[in-house]
Structure formats: structure tokens, C-alpha cells
Design a protein around this motif. Sequence first.
Motif, PDB file in Angstrom:
ATOM      1  N   VAL A 199     -27.851  20.031  54.460  1.00  0.00           N
ATOM      2  CA  VAL A 199     -27.892  19.845  55.914  1.00  0.00           C
ATOM      3  C   VAL A 199     -28.275  21.184  56.540  1.00  0.00           C
ATOM      4  N   ARG A 200     -29.130  21.155  57.531  1.00  0.00           N
ATOM      5  CA  ARG A 200     -29.630  22.367  58.169  1.00  0.00           C
ATOM      6  C   ARG A 200     -28.812  22.671  59.427  1.00  0.00           C
ATOM      7  N   VAL A 201     -28.580  23.962  59.689  1.00  0.00           N
ATOM      8  CA  VAL A 201     -27.779  24.390  60.836  1.00  0.00           C
ATOM      9  C   VAL A 201     -28.554  25.458  61.602  1.00  0.00           C
ATOM     10  N   ASN A 202     -28.749  25.247  62.903  1.00  0.00           N
ATOM     11  CA  ASN A 202     -29.515  26.178  63.724  1.00  0.00           C
ATOM     12  C   ASN A 202     -28.902  26.305  65.121  1.00  0.00           C
ATOM     13  N   VAL A 203     -29.344  27.329  65.840  1.00  0.00           N
ATOM     14  CA  VAL A 203     -28.902  27.584  67.217  1.00  0.00           C
ATOM     15  C   VAL A 203     -30.115  27.711  68.122  1.00  0.00           C
ATOM     16  N   ILE A 204     -30.024  27.106  69.299  1.00  0.00           N
ATOM     17  CA  ILE A 204     -30.969  27.393  70.371  1.00  0.00           C
ATOM     18  C   ILE A 204     -30.258  28.295  71.363  1.00  0.00           C
ATOM     19  N   ALA A 205     -30.794  29.498  71.559  1.00  0.00           N
ATOM     20  CA  ALA A 205     -30.227  30.458  72.510  1.00  0.00           C
ATOM     21  C   ALA A 205     -31.068  30.415  73.781  1.00  0.00           C
ATOM     22  N   ALA A 206     -30.529  29.803  74.807  1.00  0.00           N
ATOM     23  CA  ALA A 206     -31.267  29.622  76.058  1.00  0.00           C
ATOM     24  C   ALA A 206     -30.880  30.686  77.072  1.00  0.00           C
ATOM     25  N   GLY A 207     -31.868  31.090  77.873  1.00  0.00           N
ATOM     26  CA  GLY A 207     -31.570  31.891  79.051  1.00  0.00           C
ATOM     27  C   GLY A 207     -31.191  30.951  80.190  1.00  0.00           C
ATOM     28  N   PHE A 208     -31.539  31.324  81.413  1.00  0.00           N
ATOM     29  CA  PHE A 208     -31.274  30.430  82.543  1.00  0.00           C
ATOM     30  C   PHE A 208     -32.122  29.173  82.397  1.00  0.00           C
ATOM     31  N   VAL A 209     -31.471  28.014  82.490  1.00  0.00           N
ATOM     32  CA  VAL A 209     -32.161  26.719  82.466  1.00  0.00           C
ATOM     33  C   VAL A 209     -31.750  25.966  83.731  1.00  0.00           C
ATOM     34  N   ASP A 210     -32.709  25.377  84.408  1.00  0.00           N
ATOM     35  CA  ASP A 210     -32.459  24.731  85.699  1.00  0.00           C
ATOM     36  C   ASP A 210     -31.847  23.348  85.485  1.00  0.00           C
ATOM     37  N   THR A 211     -30.546  23.325  85.291  1.00  0.00           N
ATOM     38  CA  THR A 211     -29.805  22.097  85.008  1.00  0.00           C
ATOM     39  C   THR A 211     -28.809  21.810  86.134  1.00  0.00           C
ATOM     40  N   PRO A 212     -28.235  20.611  86.160  1.00  0.00           N
ATOM     41  CA  PRO A 212     -27.160  20.330  87.120  1.00  0.00           C
ATOM     42  C   PRO A 212     -25.989  21.297  86.987  1.00  0.00           C
ATOM     43  N   GLN A 228     -36.378  34.083  92.256  1.00  0.00           N
ATOM     44  CA  GLN A 228     -36.375  35.342  91.520  1.00  0.00           C
ATOM     45  C   GLN A 228     -37.015  35.176  90.148  1.00  0.00           C
ATOM     46  N   LEU A 229     -36.663  34.100  89.470  1.00  0.00           N
ATOM     47  CA  LEU A 229     -37.207  33.862  88.137  1.00  0.00           C
ATOM     48  C   LEU A 229     -38.701  33.561  88.185  1.00  0.00           C
ATOM     49  N   ARG A 230     -39.143  32.783  89.175  1.00  0.00           N
ATOM     50  CA  ARG A 230     -40.572  32.479  89.308  1.00  0.00           C
ATOM     51  C   ARG A 230     -41.386  33.750  89.520  1.00  0.00           C
ATOM     52  N   THR A 231     -40.796  34.723  90.154  1.00  0.00           N
ATOM     53  CA  THR A 231     -41.493  35.974  90.447  1.00  0.00           C
ATOM     54  C   THR A 231     -41.499  36.923  89.257  1.00  0.00           C
ATOM     55  N   LYS A 232     -40.364  36.984  88.538  1.00  0.00           N
ATOM     56  CA  LYS A 232     -40.195  38.032  87.533  1.00  0.00           C
ATOM     57  C   LYS A 232     -40.439  37.592  86.098  1.00  0.00           C
ATOM     58  N   LEU A 233     -40.221  36.343  85.781  1.00  0.00           N
ATOM     59  CA  LEU A 233     -40.419  35.928  84.396  1.00  0.00           C
ATOM     60  C   LEU A 233     -41.891  36.008  83.993  1.00  0.00           C
ATOM     61  N   PRO A 234     -42.185  36.414  82.785  1.00  0.00           N
ATOM     62  CA  PRO A 234     -43.575  36.437  82.335  1.00  0.00           C
ATOM     63  C   PRO A 234     -44.262  35.075  82.417  1.00  0.00           C
ATOM     64  N   ILE A 235     -43.507  33.983  82.275  1.00  0.00           N
ATOM     65  CA  ILE A 235     -44.130  32.657  82.340  1.00  0.00           C
ATOM     66  C   ILE A 235     -44.346  32.188  83.779  1.00  0.00           C
ATOM     67  N   ARG A 236     -43.793  32.919  84.743  1.00  0.00           N
ATOM     68  CA  ARG A 236     -43.959  32.639  86.184  1.00  0.00           C
ATOM     69  C   ARG A 236     -43.455  31.247  86.586  1.00  0.00           C
ATOM     70  N   ARG A 237     -42.452  30.773  85.912  1.00  0.00           N
ATOM     71  CA  ARG A 237     -41.791  29.531  86.290  1.00  0.00           C
ATOM     72  C   ARG A 237     -40.387  29.531  85.719  1.00  0.00           C
ATOM     73  N   VAL A 238     -39.583  28.579  86.123  1.00  0.00           N
ATOM     74  CA  VAL A 238     -38.215  28.460  85.640  1.00  0.00           C
ATOM     75  C   VAL A 238     -38.188  27.581  84.391  1.00  0.00           C
ATOM     76  N   VAL A 239     -37.377  27.954  83.423  1.00  0.00           N
ATOM     77  CA  VAL A 239     -37.223  27.130  82.219  1.00  0.00           C
ATOM     78  C   VAL A 239     -36.468  25.853  82.582  1.00  0.00           C
ATOM     79  N   GLU A 240     -36.995  24.720  82.151  1.00  0.00           N
ATOM     80  CA  GLU A 240     -36.421  23.411  82.465  1.00  0.00           C
ATOM     81  C   GLU A 240     -35.761  22.801  81.230  1.00  0.00           C
ATOM     82  N   PRO A 241     -34.886  21.800  81.420  1.00  0.00           N
ATOM     83  CA  PRO A 241     -34.297  21.114  80.268  1.00  0.00           C
ATOM     84  C   PRO A 241     -35.335  20.559  79.303  1.00  0.00           C
ATOM     85  N   ALA A 242     -36.476  20.110  79.819  1.00  0.00           N
ATOM     86  CA  ALA A 242     -37.527  19.566  78.947  1.00  0.00           C
ATOM     87  C   ALA A 242     -38.054  20.613  77.972  1.00  0.00           C
ATOM     88  N   ASP A 243     -38.090  21.883  78.402  1.00  0.00           N
ATOM     89  CA  ASP A 243     -38.533  22.952  77.503  1.00  0.00           C
ATOM     90  C   ASP A 243     -37.588  23.089  76.321  1.00  0.00           C
TER      91      ASP A 243
END
Length: 273
Positions: A199-212, A228-243
Amino acid sequence: MLVIKTKGKKDAPTVTNGPGIVMSYVTASHNQFESTLSGQSVVVIGGSAGIGLETARRAHTQGAKVILTARNPEQRERAAKEIDALSTASFDALNFKLLEKFFDDLPMVDHVLVTGPGPYYAPLAEFDIESARRDIEAHLLLPIQVSRSARNKVRQGGTLLFIGGTGGRSTATGLVLISALTAALPAMTRTLALELAPVRVNVIAAGFVDTPLSERLLGEKIEDRRNQLRTKLPIRRVVEPADVAALAIHIMTNTALTGATYDIDGGQQLVSM
């Protein structure tokens, strides 16, 4: 109280321990888990909103049978109807007796995703030991308990996947507990990957995610944080749950991945916030 609703029972497969049978099972398992979740079963602990719900949606879209748990029965029912869940359960995952009973009643499954609450931040002058104790249970003891309970319920080649974070990797007032927990989960996961193999075991380490959950924690400050995140993040958007969900599905379906931590923060660690 543990409440479980199911659409029907599936007979768990049996595996004979003869050498030829084992070889053919491992080969089939390798092919089965690559590229798609079709016909597989995915358990999402904390699946009624945010990252958990979005992962459940994607798994269902790929043809997986989804089993959802949540504390809130109403939210659980809404999520279950949306994704046509195979079964659902309502309980607090930090009630380890109910968590163990949930796994005892499960058929064999292919993947388990464990979400969790947000981190506890507090400077020492305001530090609350009881809040900290619950945070330790949520971020360290819960993964251990899930691993103990799931070790005989997840098929070979399947996945235990924990949601962690990157916020505690910096140094600042108020991060005394979360910095320790952020470092501990990846270290623990490497050991679990050896102990629970294949069985495989892994972790997803998320930064700020725009969730409820983020909205509840930040309240009226949420839009300022998004801007702030849209301005400063290299991706120029907020990380979403879908990501995050897309990454979770990839980890489930790629059978070469185990014992690792996968960051997803839009480059938040690369810039000064």
C-alpha cells in the motif's frame, strides 16, 4: 454516533497465497491502478466540502465508487447525492473508536484520502493547550489511527493520502506548534510507506487553498487575502480545491509514487507574503 448509509454490499475479493496466484495478482494490480480510477473505490474522510468534495467529484467522474464521511449529516447528504456515493457515514474522525468501527465495517477499498481542519496558530502568550492537543490529534494521531485501521482494508497498490500544509515551514511568531507538525507529517509518512507496503502512503502539502474553511477562518478578510495572492504568487491566481484534487487523483493512479510529500501552493514559498 456513527451513521452509515450504503447503496449495497460488494463481496470482497479473496486472494490465494500460492506463488503463481500472487504473481498474477501483482501484475493485474499494477495495470489496474495506472491512469484511471474506473471500477475502483475511494474513501474520502472529510468529503462534504472543499478539497475532499472536489476530489470525490473527480474520482466519481473517472468511474470510481466513492465512500464519503463527514461530521455534518446535512452536508454529507448533499455531497452524496451530487456524486452518487456508494455509501456515507457521519462521525467525528477524531473519535477514534468510531473511526475504527467505520473501517471495520468497510469492504476492501482502493484508496483513502484524509483531509483535516486548518492549523492552530497562536503566540505563546495566547497559547491554549487544549486547542493544541486537538490539533496534534488531527494532524499526527489521526493519520496514525487511519493507517492502523486501513492496513488490512486497502488493496495492494492502493493509496493512503493525507492532506498537510506548507505554512509551518517559515519562522514567525504564532507558528510554534504548526511548524513542528508540518515537519512531522512527511517524516511519519516515509516510515508508514515502508511499514504498509505495498500500500502506498503520500502527503499533499498545500499552501493557501480557497475553500469554505478558509472563508470561515478569515471572515471579512478573505477577499484581501485573495487579492494579495493574485498579485504576489508566481501563478498570478489563487490555488483552488480543483488544483489539489487533480494532484490527489494523479497520486492515486500513478503506482510509482510512495513515501513522498507533494507541495501545491502556487509558488507561495518562493515569495515574501
